[in-house]
Scaffold this motif. Structure first.
Motif, PDB file in Angstrom:
ATOM      1  N   LYS A  38      21.127  11.321  63.754  1.00  0.00           N
ATOM      2  CA  LYS A  38      22.186  12.210  64.234  1.00  0.00           C
ATOM      3  C   LYS A  38      23.207  11.384  65.000  1.00  0.00           C
ATOM      4  O   LYS A  38      22.863  10.576  65.838  1.00  0.00           O
ATOM      5  CB  LYS A  38      21.624  13.292  65.138  1.00  0.00           C
ATOM      6  CG  LYS A  38      22.655  14.309  65.591  1.00  0.00           C
ATOM      7  CD  LYS A  38      22.036  15.424  66.388  1.00  0.00           C
ATOM      8  CE  LYS A  38      21.202  16.304  65.494  1.00  0.00           C
ATOM      9  NZ  LYS A  38      20.681  17.482  66.192  1.00  0.00           N
TER      10      LYS A  38
ATOM     11  N   PHE B 116      25.624  24.252  64.821  1.00  0.00           N
ATOM     12  CA  PHE B 116      25.612  23.404  63.633  1.00  0.00           C
ATOM     13  C   PHE B 116      25.357  24.242  62.389  1.00  0.00           C
ATOM     14  O   PHE B 116      24.820  25.354  62.457  1.00  0.00           O
ATOM     15  CB  PHE B 116      24.534  22.330  63.753  1.00  0.00           C
ATOM     16  CG  PHE B 116      23.135  22.887  63.792  1.00  0.00           C
ATOM     17  CD1 PHE B 116      22.432  23.149  62.623  1.00  0.00           C
ATOM     18  CD2 PHE B 116      22.529  23.174  65.007  1.00  0.00           C
ATOM     19  CE1 PHE B 116      21.151  23.678  62.660  1.00  0.00           C
ATOM     20  CE2 PHE B 116      21.251  23.697  65.051  1.00  0.00           C
ATOM     21  CZ  PHE B 116      20.568  23.951  63.875  1.00  0.00           C
TER      22      PHE B 116
ATOM     23  N   GLU C  17      24.119  17.613  58.091  1.00  0.00           N
ATOM     24  CA  GLU C  17      24.314  18.604  59.148  1.00  0.00           C
ATOM     25  C   GLU C  17      25.617  18.299  59.876  1.00  0.00           C
ATOM     26  O   GLU C  17      25.889  17.152  60.238  1.00  0.00           O
ATOM     27  CB  GLU C  17      23.138  18.536  60.127  1.00  0.00           C
ATOM     28  CG  GLU C  17      23.312  19.331  61.396  1.00  0.00           C
ATOM     29  CD  GLU C  17      22.230  19.022  62.409  1.00  0.00           C
ATOM     30  OE1 GLU C  17      22.523  19.036  63.618  1.00  0.00           O
ATOM     31  OE2 GLU C  17      21.081  18.754  61.986  1.00  0.00           O
TER      32      GLU C  17
ATOM     33  N   GLY D  86      28.416  19.923  63.015  1.00  0.00           N
ATOM     34  CA  GLY D  86      28.464  20.907  64.088  1.00  0.00           C
ATOM     35  C   GLY D  86      29.469  20.543  65.148  1.00  0.00           C
ATOM     36  O   GLY D  86      30.243  19.584  65.017  1.00  0.00           O
TER      37      GLY D  86
END
Length: 378
Positions: free
Chosen positions: A6, A89, A61, A63
């Motif tokens: 991430k 997200f 992902e 967000g």
């Protein structure tokens, strides 16, 4: 965080994707104001930036994360820094979620609101329950999950707070993949659950800046009872202990931070409410929930240079932790302790508020985890 990456993308990098030169110029000037913010500490700050990540169970992902930092009545002499964080997200597989966390003080620190609200339609990895669960072939659990937990604490004597707390959790539309019933026994709560807990908490807190503590103490003791009479599907009790110590070492920019945390539960607890090890705060490097059970005991130490002696804004940390889980307090075993260690870089993001952006790499015997956030891990 196993097989998971991430990253936060700041507007600095977004500016490279804007074609009009005027737009790039405006964005660069905005980024320069953010990175070189010299406004007074009393000024409220709202920071919003995009995030992106990848995991095999979710695909890509994307967000947004927003931080609101402020002092009640803009008074920095008697009031502590408050923080409200919102993170939302979506993934390319149609999963989504949102998290709202608060650590807010009223004027003269008379009341302290500490809690979170969370919703996610997002898969989690379930390795099983206990300290000896294998790392290979975890079950993928899809569900809709809601949690609202809040503590409302009143100052009773300078740095001592006491008050009530409540916890609501709901897990629905649960599926386990693979769902081979003949080979996989569903844990308690595997078909979904709703739990409601009410209780009390006592907190000692003399920290001035919760996002970057240079000297101080924090101690929390909280107990919750979950009962059918409250609307809970299960009956159990949860006791949480969290103690932290912060000490400057010689020069003001060096800080030693220590934490000892425990969760102790008795009764019938659904699997998603059990105590956990891992994540971006405690035992960094392990997937959040890699180990779970009724009882958790973990500690960590971190040495921080905020900033380095040769830099005005860049710093770093090294950290290490030990932790384990057990079905009962009496069954904790030293040979089942798991270790985590690592280090990270820091950048002084809000100069007047003394708040750093952190990037940490945690290493464990099972893999690594990478984390980026605003403020220290604990």
């Amino acid at each position: 965080m196993k097989n998971r990456l991430k990253v936060l993308f700041f507007v600095l990098f977004s500016g490279l994707m804007i074609s009009p030169a005027s737009g790039q110029g405006q964005l660069i000037r905005f980024v320069n104001r953010v990175l070189n913010d010299t406004s007074s500490a009393a000024t409220s700050k709202l920071l919003i930036f995009p995030t992106a990540g990848f995991a095999p169970e979710t695909s890509v992902e994307v967000g947004l994360r927003a931080f609101s930092l402020f002092y009640a009545k803009k008074d920095t002499t008697v009031n502590r820094l408050s923080e409200i964080v919102l993170y939302s997200f979506v993934t390319f597989k149609g999963q989504f979620g949102a998290l709202l966390e608060n650590a807010a003080y009223t004027h003269k620190n008379r009341y302290f609101f500490l809690g979170r609200a969370k919703y996610q339609q997002f898969p989690l990895l379930f390795y099983g329950i206990g300290p000896g669960t294998p790392s290979a072939n975890p079950a993928l659990v899809n569900s809709h999950y809601v949690q609202v937990r809040q503590r409302i604490l009143r100052q009773v004597n300078r740095n001592w707070y006491a008050g009530i707390e409540a916890d609501f959790q709901s897990l629905g539309r649960v599926t386990f993949e693979p769902d081979e019933r003949n080979h996989f026994e569903l844990p308690l709560g595997g078909n979904g659950s709703t739990t409601v807990g009410l209780g009390a908490a006592v907190v000692y807190d003399d920290r001035k800046n919760v996002l970057n503590v240079r000297k101080g103490h924090f101690l929390e003791t909280g107990i919750l009872w979950y009962r059918p009479g409250f609307g809970s599907d299960f009956r159990y009790r949860s006791l949480v202990l969290d103690g932290r110590l912060y000490r400057p070492l010689g020069r003001l920019n060096r800080v030693l931070a220590l934490q000892l945390a425990g969760t102790f539960m008795t009764g019938d607890i659904p699997f998603n409410n059990l105590g956990l090890i891992g994540g971006e705060s405690l035992m960094r490097g392990y997937y959040l929930g890699r180990y779970r059970d009724k009882n958790v005991l973990a500690g960590q130490a971190e040495l921080r240079w905020l900033p380095f002696g040769f830099s005005r804004r860049w710093g770093g940390t090294v950290f290490a932790g030990l932790g384990t889980v057990a079905p009962t307090v009496g069954s904790f075993q030293a040979n089942q302790l798991r270790w985590a260690a690592g280090g990270g870089l820091r950048f002084l993001f809000f100069q007047k508020k003394d708040i750093f952006l952190r990037a940490d790499l945690g290493v464990t015997r099972e893999g690594t985890g990478f984390y980026i956030s605003l403020g220290e891990a604990f």
